[in-house]
Design a protein around this motif. Sequence first.
Motif, PDB file in Angstrom:
ATOM      1  N   LYS A 276      49.680  49.674  26.656  1.00 20.40           N
ATOM      2  CA  LYS A 276      49.116  48.486  27.319  1.00 20.40           C
ATOM      3  C   LYS A 276      50.272  47.699  27.944  1.00 20.40           C
ATOM      4  CE  LYS A 276      46.729  47.091  23.620  1.00 20.40           C
ATOM      5  NZ  LYS A 276      45.741  46.413  22.748  1.00 20.40           N
ATOM      6  N   PRO A 277      50.927  48.290  28.955  1.00 23.83           N
ATOM      7  CA  PRO A 277      52.158  47.679  29.481  1.00 23.83           C
ATOM      8  C   PRO A 277      51.945  46.336  30.159  1.00 23.83           C
ATOM      9  CG  PRO A 277      51.470  49.523  30.869  1.00 23.83           C
ATOM     10  CD  PRO A 277      50.615  49.567  29.644  1.00 23.83           C
ATOM     11  N   ARG A 328      46.255  44.160  41.302  1.00 20.52           N
ATOM     12  CA  ARG A 328      46.102  45.434  42.002  1.00 20.52           C
ATOM     13  C   ARG A 328      47.452  46.017  42.410  1.00 20.52           C
ATOM     14  NH1 ARG A 328      42.272  43.278  46.623  1.00 20.52           N
ATOM     15  NH2 ARG A 328      43.923  41.698  46.465  1.00 20.52           N
ATOM     16  N   ALA A 329      48.468  45.168  42.492  1.00 23.45           N
ATOM     17  CA  ALA A 329      49.797  45.634  42.877  1.00 23.45           C
ATOM     18  C   ALA A 329      50.599  46.190  41.706  1.00 23.45           C
ATOM     19  CB  ALA A 329      50.572  44.480  43.524  1.00 23.45           C
ATOM     20  N   TRP A 330      50.051  46.161  40.499  1.00 20.52           N
ATOM     21  CA  TRP A 330      50.768  46.622  39.309  1.00 20.52           C
ATOM     22  C   TRP A 330      51.250  48.055  39.505  1.00 20.52           C
ATOM     23  CZ3 TRP A 330      53.308  44.945  35.368  1.00 20.52           C
ATOM     24  CH2 TRP A 330      53.428  45.665  34.181  1.00 20.52           C
ATOM     25  N   PRO A 331      52.554  48.307  39.382  1.00 23.09           N
ATOM     26  CA  PRO A 331      53.078  49.630  39.715  1.00 23.09           C
ATOM     27  C   PRO A 331      53.069  50.629  38.566  1.00 23.09           C
ATOM     28  CG  PRO A 331      54.898  48.138  39.310  1.00 23.09           C
ATOM     29  CD  PRO A 331      53.631  47.322  39.157  1.00 23.09           C
ATOM     30  N   HIS A 332      52.513  50.244  37.419  1.00 24.68           N
ATOM     31  CA  HIS A 332      52.481  51.119  36.253  1.00 24.68           C
ATOM     32  C   HIS A 332      51.036  51.465  35.912  1.00 24.68           C
ATOM     33  CE1 HIS A 332      56.781  50.527  35.477  1.00 24.68           C
ATOM     34  NE2 HIS A 332      56.564  49.284  35.882  1.00 24.68           N
ATOM     35  N   ALA A 333      50.870  52.309  34.913  1.00 26.52           N
ATOM     36  CA  ALA A 333      49.523  52.691  34.494  1.00 26.52           C
ATOM     37  C   ALA A 333      48.766  51.466  33.989  1.00 26.52           C
ATOM     38  CB  ALA A 333      49.606  53.741  33.396  1.00 26.52           C
ATOM     39  N   PRO A 334      47.458  51.407  34.211  1.00 28.06           N
ATOM     40  CA  PRO A 334      46.680  50.303  33.649  1.00 28.06           C
ATOM     41  C   PRO A 334      46.611  50.410  32.133  1.00 28.06           C
ATOM     42  CG  PRO A 334      45.225  51.935  34.621  1.00 28.06           C
ATOM     43  CD  PRO A 334      46.623  52.349  34.974  1.00 28.06           C
ATOM     44  N   ASP A 335      46.405  49.281  31.480  1.00 28.82           N
ATOM     45  CA  ASP A 335      46.283  49.259  30.023  1.00 28.82           C
ATOM     46  C   ASP A 335      45.071  50.083  29.588  1.00 28.82           C
ATOM     47  OD1 ASP A 335      48.336  47.480  30.348  1.00 28.82           O
ATOM     48  OD2 ASP A 335      47.302  45.776  29.436  1.00 28.82           O
ATOM     49  N   ILE A 336      45.193  50.718  28.428  1.00 25.46           N
ATOM     50  CA  ILE A 336      44.086  51.547  27.961  1.00 25.46           C
ATOM     51  C   ILE A 336      42.988  50.720  27.305  1.00 25.46           C
ATOM     52  CG2 ILE A 336      45.576  53.566  27.687  1.00 25.46           C
ATOM     53  CD1 ILE A 336      45.489  53.112  24.674  1.00 25.46           C
ATOM     54  N   GLU A 337      43.261  49.457  27.021  1.00 26.73           N
ATOM     55  CA  GLU A 337      42.243  48.543  26.494  1.00 26.73           C
ATOM     56  C   GLU A 337      42.373  47.191  27.175  1.00 26.73           C
ATOM     57  OE1 GLU A 337      41.247  49.474  21.806  1.00 26.73           O
ATOM     58  OE2 GLU A 337      42.850  48.081  22.276  1.00 26.73           O
TER      59      GLU A 337
END
Length: 392
Positions: A276-277, A328-337
């Motif tokens: 969950k970065p 929407r600009a987040w450059p990493h994977a979305p959080d899993i929760e």
Amino acid sequence: MTRYARRTLLIAALLAAPVAWARSPQSPDIRAIERRRLLPQSAALLAAAPRTITAIPAPRSPAGPQDYYSEGDYWWPDPANPGGAYIRRDGRSNPDKFDGHRDALIAFGRTVPALAALWNLTADARFADAAMRHLHAWFVDPKTRMNPNLDHAQAIIGVNSGRAIGVIDTLQIVEVARAATLFARRDAPGYAAIRKGVEGWFAVYLDWLTQSPFGIEERDQQNNHGTCWLLQAAAFATLLGRGDVLEDARARLKTVIIPTQIAPDGSQPLELARTKPYAYSLFNLDALAASAWLLADGSGELIAWQTPDHRSIDGAIGWMAPFIADKRAWPHAPDIEYWDGFPVRQPSLLFGGLALRRDDWLALWQRLDPDPAIGEVVRNFPVRQPLLWLPD
């Protein structure tokens, strides 16, 4: 360059650009903002009855009814070994874990600070009286008080009966300590009668936090756990006037926390490595900014401070702000929760905006939700009452 990359760079450039704030400061009227937010909540806050952990049985706890107990979030039964030791699934919360004591602590950590902020705004003794009832129940009453340690927090079934990592649970009472600091400073009605008990509880807990094996182990964690230990130590020591602890905390922020947690570009690699970065980066940044704000007496000096290789909380806020403005600009994977639950009214924007005269960060702070309802989001948003952090 892709359109996604161009949008990211544009947002970053806009948020990093010089602003008019430095020429004509117009700080937001935070008292007015908070009055509009809190007054509609006042009836419910006044009606809330104290409910401590003694009212919530913990069937798997190895200790007594006044001992706090919780279970690790990301630990699950092992399908290959039913009835055996639990196994870890990082970032995936087990809905069957025991949360009763933590939920009660969160409710306490929301109610008393809100009542303190309302008393600060209105001088209405009813809000102080209500806060005193909760403080008395949790810290003073011998029948209902919580014992001042976390020996059995974040236990793993089949593995242990508590872990150092559980120290993060009392992050929820940082603002209770801020409320008590306000009550002491302004001689709130009823506080003199319970002050010895309240501050005595925090004194014993601060000793446990700084001297016990669990407290020391948590202090030395390099990710958000080490930051949350620091914020707790700073808040509790401020209430108690423990200059020794505060001096050590300032040094730790500069020599350990900032150098190991913030990269020169402002990112937080240890939080980005999690499943969950996004939420962890927000959470740790809030604790960093709150610690720096508190340890510099609200001057902002420690938010701007940087290492020789340019690591700083200022830089971390600057790195994260574009992704708060536009996730929407987040450059990493979305959080899993709970990806849709964040951002909320992140206090890092407030503290950073005030410290560095950034009206863009302050405007963004004002646009975000100050009162999330999702339980996991609330738990990771423990700095909720800005009036408790600002000069009168």
